[in-house]
Design an enzyme around this catalytic site. Structure first.
Site, short mmCIF file in Angstrom:
data_model
loop_
_atom_site.label_atom_id
_atom_site.label_comp_id
_atom_site.label_asym_id
_atom_site.label_seq_id
_atom_site.Cartn_x
_atom_site.Cartn_y
_atom_site.Cartn_z
N ASP A 166 14.18 25.80 5.51
CA ASP A 166 14.76 25.10 6.64
C ASP A 166 15.03 26.13 7.73
OD1 ASP A 166 15.84 23.16 8.28
OD2 ASP A 166 17.10 22.30 6.72
N TRP A 167 15.21 25.68 8.96
CA TRP A 167 15.34 26.59 10.09
C TRP A 167 16.62 27.43 9.94
CZ3 TRP A 167 11.23 24.14 9.86
CH2 TRP A 167 10.24 24.18 10.85
#
Length: 653
Positions: free
Chosen positions: A56-57
């Site tokens: 995920d970012w």
């Protein structure tokens, strides 16, 4: 973990998903994106996942450790947005050159990414990007984080790709609306009421516009989508107020609305007038949530309560006290406390419309669906209210009387430096937990009414002849490598003919000396690398493993369960037939959902539905053998219209 949380990932891998994202949280005090047991063992070995794992970012918390644990791609590349630093990039180049990341692991990362690219026809030429996600401006900085110094120009072409998608969005919005209460045939409305009145802020448009709050991090007007980085912008948003007003006045009826939830005096007065002329009162309410980077009224991502927002309870109380034909419509992200409204005789109907712009994944049966920005919200609910659509959706969760009914709760504040939650509920979530604790819900999982009626009959079981399950044995063989790595560090320094844009992540080195290129005091420390983590020779195959979803025997169909569903009412309607299974063991849930199918049935007609039951459907995870096994306990199937309305059952042979 296996019987609950891994289950949908196995379905996704079996379906051929190209990538899996790892999350921010820790699992057993190990970052999810650096947890070798989850990524290497469960996902890639047991489930046979052949695609790539991306973070995920900003969920990548280390370089070499995460890479060896199974992380294939770090997103968005930098450690924090726009800091120009990366755990991968040049650090990955250094790690490969000094042997901290072996070539077989680098090649594995690249092959997995490219395999996914080819799987979705990535080798087909596509147009260049025509938008920039950091701004809606037409012209701006070409490199958003760097700023205008490094060039400006056309960054958003505003290409309209919608066509007539609004038709499908409207259809799905109506199809996913759940009818919870309908006494005395209140719904559908026939549009002959002398006065139709709509109440509630949730019926109205946001005065700042449908995209007036950044990332939708507010609850102003009607709720169509939650907040966060995954939100979608609306090209327009038809509010319930606008749609129902059009519905009524197009037939020259009388219509009024009050969408200020603080105007309780005016609300009560209008509700009394509606009641005096035997009209209809519609109250709209909502409850929102989103991503934890934003705070909406003290709710950091998760909700801090299960009550309705915007002061809607006071509106509902005032309207229903004066109007004996009150219809309640709810836009919510999940369960809310509804018992007082279910029992209120003046509230004659309740509709749960979820989030018309983001209700969940689009699945073939419309058990719960919609993945748009919800621009057709008002029209969709009007279609149900006025009978153009017969509601057929079912609740995807249980609605309890109070928070304690659910047996667990979210963690509101950190309980340690690193927050800890032990998941003591085990597999007993939602309806499984309500069943285990013998708690009667307000509305159970799978519940949903219709404007017609259905009857279930003739439950039969066909036992199929399948081969015996064989646990996987043997070893994987050595990890392959492709080509030869050039260990001359000068071959990996920044090219002279490329202009270096600040903050971008490049793979090249700024120095031929790896220690100097690394630029930190702990260069050469490999004490954090687990034993055998660099060994690419082979590993023993887990018993449950196999390509694309695990051991192929787990997916063998053992039974076909058939049931007849008859529409015994006056109009065509959709029914979602549901199959539940009792595994029979003392530590098993009372029942678990193992199949559902939405079918459209004409009035007076009967449709036969077939549910396949695979081996994994009737199996438990055995922690000793680390494999799926079918216990000796009696297995029983139940079929009906909800988790607590299961009129038919039979024992499996």
């Amino acid at each position: 973990m296996h019987e609950l949380y891994v289950w949908p990932f196995a379905d996704a891998v079996k379906a051929g998903v190209a990538s899996v994202m790892c999350s921010y949280n820790l699992v057993n005090n190990s970052d999810a994106c650096g947890n070798s047991y989850l990524l290497n063992h469960v996902l890639k070995s047991e489930l046979g996942f052949q695609g790539y794992v991306m973070s995920d970012w900003q969920a990548t918390m280390s370089g070499v450790s995460s890479i060896l644990a199974g992380l294939d791609m770090t997103m968005a590349g930098d450690i924090r947005f726009g800091d120009g630093l990366s755990y991968f990039g040049p650090n990955l180049t250094i790690a490969v050159l000094n042997g901290t990341v072996p070539q077989w692991r680098l090649d594995d990362m690249a092959v997995r990414i490219l395999a996914g690219w080819y799987l979705v026809d990535g080798d087909v030429q596509v147009p260049s990007p025509n938008f920039q996600s950091w701004t809606l401006d037409t012209f701006g900085a070409v490199h958003a984080h760097v700023g205008p110094t490094w060039g400006t120009g056309l960054v958003n072409q505003h290409v309209d790709v919608r066509r007539e998608h609004g038709r499908l969005i409207r259809e799905i919005g109506a199809a996913s609306t759940v009818l919870l209460k309908n006494v005395r045939g209140t719904l559908p409305l026939n549009n002959t009421a002398r006065l139709t009145a709509v109440f509630g802020e949730d019926a109205a448009s946001n005065p700042n516009g449908p995209n007036g709050c950044r990332n939708h991090a507010c609850d102003i007007g009607t709720l169509a989508v939650g907040w966060g980085s995954g939100q979608a912008s609306s090209p327009y948003l038809i509010s319930p107020d606008a749609a129902i007003q059009h519905e009524v006045v197009s037939r020259f009826g009388s219509y009024e609305s009050i969408t200020n939830n603080s105007a309780l005096t005016q609300i009560s007065a209008l509700a009394r007038r509606v009641n005096d002329v035997a009209g209809v009162c519609l109250v709209f309410s909502n409850a929102d949530s989103g991503e934890g980077f934003a705070n909406v009224d003290g709710n950091y991502g998760d909700r801090k309560n299960l009550t309705l927002w915007q002061g809607a309870d006071a509106v509902i109380t005032n309207v229903s006290a004066a109007c004996n034909n009150t219809i309640l419509v709810i836009h919510s992200v999940g369960a809310v406390e509804l018992e007082q409204y279910k029992e209120n005789p003046n509230i004659t109907a309740i509709l749960w419309a979820g989030l018309p712009g983001k209700l969940g994944e689009l699945i073939k049966s419309y058990f719960l669906t919609d993945t748009s920005s919800g621009e057709q919200s008002g029209y969709a609910i009007a279609d149900v209210l006025y009978g153009r659509v017969n509601p057929g959706a079912k609740l995807p969760f249980t609605m309890g009387r109070k928070r304690s009914d659910y047996g667990t709760d979210v963690l509101y504040t950190p309980n340690q430096e690193v927050p800890q939650f032990n998941f003591q509920e085990g597999v007993f979530i939602d309806y499984r937990g309500f069943d285990q604790r013998n708690v009667t819900p307000v509305y159970e999982f799978g519940f949903g009414m219709s404007y017609t009626t259905f009857e279930y009959s003739d439950l039969t079981v066909e036992k199929l002849n399948v081969v015996e399950y064989k646990p996987t044995t043997g070893v994987s063989g050595p990890a392959p490598t492709y080509g030869i790595i050039n260990n001359d560090t000068s071959a990996h320094t920044f090219p002279q003919n490329i202009t270096r844009v600040p903050l971008y992540i490049y793979p090249w080195l700024n120095n031929t000396n790896l220690r100097d290129a690394y630029g930190a005091a702990n260069y050469g420390d490999n004490s954090f690398i687990p034993l055998n983590a660099l060994d690419g020779s082979s590993f023993s195959c887990p018993p449950s493993s196999g390509p694309n979803g695990g051991n192929p025997g787990l997916w063998d169909i053992l039974y076909h369960i058939r049931v007849n569903v008859t529409n015994t009412g006056p109009i065509v309607g959709d029914e979602v037939a549901q199959l539940y299974l009792s595994l029979g063991g003392p530590y098993d849930p009372k029942i678990v959902l193992r199949g559902f199918e939405r079918v459209r049935i004409d009035a007076g007609k009967t449709v036969q539905i077939t549910f396949p039951l695979a081996r994994r459907d009737v199996a438990n995870w055995d922690t000793e053998t680390q494999d799926w096994v079918i216990s000796e306990y009696e297995k029983k199937v139940f079929v009906g219209s909800s988790s607590r309305d299961l009129p038919l059952s039979t024992v499996l042979e």
